[in-house]
Design an enzyme around this catalytic site. Structure first.
Site, mmCIF file in Angstrom:
data_model
loop_
_atom_site.group_PDB
_atom_site.id
_atom_site.type_symbol
_atom_site.label_atom_id
_atom_site.label_comp_id
_atom_site.label_asym_id
_atom_site.label_seq_id
_atom_site.Cartn_x
_atom_site.Cartn_y
_atom_site.Cartn_z
ATOM 1 N N ALA A 173 137.534 113.958 -2.682
ATOM 2 C CA ALA A 173 136.690 115.245 -2.666
ATOM 3 C C ALA A 173 135.380 115.680 -1.203
ATOM 4 O O ALA A 173 136.057 114.406 -0.912
ATOM 5 C CB ALA A 173 135.805 115.464 -3.709
ATOM 6 N N ASN A 174 134.460 116.217 -1.910
ATOM 7 C CA ASN A 174 133.891 116.113 -0.024
ATOM 8 C C ASN A 174 132.487 116.633 -0.478
ATOM 9 O O ASN A 174 132.419 116.649 -2.228
ATOM 10 C CB ASN A 174 134.428 117.316 0.297
#
Ligand code: C5P
Length: 223
Positions: free
Chosen positions: A29-30
């Site tokens: 993810a970010n």
């Protein structure tokens, strides 16, 4: 004289991060919170547009008003965007993962099974795909460029490479506190040039962008 509005127009906004599964319980993810995309969808809605909000798993709750389509991966976001077309305006504020795991496991990976080899494959570029449409392209396609270095040069290159109309560029170096923060300082890059907007709340930046979009479309239809 009334300020231009967006009544009768359909605006599509992407927002938030994407999650790319490694196995059923793990993902890549970010740090995107979805705050700026959410504020933009809300601002376009306030100007009278019908808004479709395609969001990854963001921590910011979606705005009231727009139709909300929740997705997890870049591939799902791409499909949701295409299904939501046609649109007059498309704003791509999502922080889409550039890569996904090609060999995601269908059951939970076990520690005892040895060191896993994750093989990455490139995700579709949703912005470039929609900006490059030859038929039914939205009239105004806006992308974002979150950079930590050479913000303006990178944004100009991105405008050309992706084929979009505008790029909203921002400096996401940790010292700015912008990623995950309440404020943003952006440069609007168009084919006419670049404008630095003063640092302001993400809501104020969204309002200014929505008004600019309304002005640009009013000019278009006046021709
Ligand atoms: O190339 P980069 O990821 O920096 O480009 C950012 C812009 O492109 C953003 O507007 C983002 O929403 C969009 N994008 C996309 N699909 C991708 C990657 C980026 O729509 N796979």
């Amino acid at each position: 004289f009334a300020a231009p509005r967006l009544r009768g127009l359909h605006a599509l906004v992407t927002s938030g991060p994407t999650h790319e599964p490694i196995d059923p319980v793990r993902y890549i993810a970010n740090r995107s919170s979805g705050a700026q995309g959410t504020a933009i969808a809300a601002a376009l809605h306030r100007l009278g547009a019908r808004v479709t909000f395609v969001t990854g798993p963001a921590t910011t709750p979606p705005p009231p008003g727009p139709a909300v389509i929740r997705v997890e991966t870049a591939a799902e976001m791409h499909a949701a965007v295409k299904a939501a077309l046609p649109a007059d305006i498309a704003v791509f504020a999502a922080a889409v993962a550039d890569w996904r795991i090609a060999n995601a496991a269908s059951s939970k990976m076990k520690k005892g099974a040895g060191r896993p080899e994750l093989s990455l494959t490139q995700n579709p570029d949703i912005l470039a795909d929609i900006a490059g449409m030859t038929e039914g392209r939205p009239s105004l396609v806006v992308g974002f460029a979150a950079e930590t270095d050479d913000v303006l040069a990178n944004a100009r290159a991105k405008l050309a490479r992706k084929g979009c109309d505008w790029i909203v560029a921002n400096d996401v170096s940790p010292a700015t506190g912008i990623m995950g923060g309440a404020e943003n300082a952006v440069t609007l890059v168009t084919s006419d040039g670049a404008e630095d907007w003063p640092r302001a709340s993400k809501e104020a930046v969204a309002d200014r962008l929505a008004h600019r979009i309304a002005e640009a479309l009013a000019r278009d239809t006046a021709r």
